[in-house]
Motif scaffolding. Structure first.
Motif, PDB file in Angstrom:
ATOM      1  N   THR A  67       0.831  -1.208   0.000  1.00 18.17           N
ATOM      2  CA  THR A  67       0.000   0.000   0.000  1.00 18.17           C
ATOM      3  C   THR A  67       0.862   1.254   0.000  1.00 18.17           C
ATOM      4  O   THR A  67       0.642   2.159  -0.813  1.00 18.17           O
ATOM      5  N   SER A  68       1.829   1.306   0.893  1.00 19.94           N
ATOM      6  CA  SER A  68       2.669   2.507   0.956  1.00 19.94           C
ATOM      7  C   SER A  68       3.527   2.643  -0.299  1.00 19.94           C
ATOM      8  O   SER A  68       3.781   3.753  -0.757  1.00 19.94           O
ATOM      9  N   ARG A  72       3.330   5.822  -2.601  1.00 18.34           N
ATOM     10  CA  ARG A  72       4.587   6.555  -2.773  1.00 18.34           C
ATOM     11  C   ARG A  72       4.887   6.778  -4.264  1.00 18.34           C
ATOM     12  O   ARG A  72       5.302   7.858  -4.665  1.00 18.34           O
TER      13      ARG A  72
END
Length: 109
Positions: A67-68, A72
């Motif tokens: 997810t990050s 990002r």
């Protein structure tokens, strides 16, 4: 002291005749302006909506790293597009300034 008198306004046809040699430069400036506005005004909200949707839909089911990492990548792309839009706006205003200076120089002759 004698006050300067205002000169009569120039006809639009005369101004367009003077602007004719600068037509390619003006077209280039308009392309830069359209490109920078498309990048900064149209693409960024779409990308941000994609990041938000990914977070809402996959935020609890996907691993945190996935997810990050996805968010990002999208945020990096948004920042790069924002910088590209700023460069496009700068190029547009610079090219327009050059074209207008040339037109004013022709008007003064």
């Amino acid at each position: 002291t004698k006050q300067p008198t205002a000169s009569p306004p120039l006809p639009l046809s005369y101004i367009l005749t003077i602007a004719r040699p600068e037509l390619p430069t003006l077209i280039l400036a308009c392309l830069f302006l359209i490109g920078s506005n498309a990048v900064s005004s149209l693409l960024q909200p779409i990308l941000l909506a994609d990041a938000y949707d990914f977070l809402v839909v996959n935020g609890e089911t996907s691993p945190l790293e996935e997810t990050s990492g996805h968010i990002r990548r999208i945020m990096t792309l948004v920042l790069l597009l924002h910088g590209g839009g700023m460069i496009g706006s700068f190029l547009s205003s610079t090219v327009l300034s050059i074209a207008m200076e040339r037109m004013v120089a022709r008007l003064r002759i």
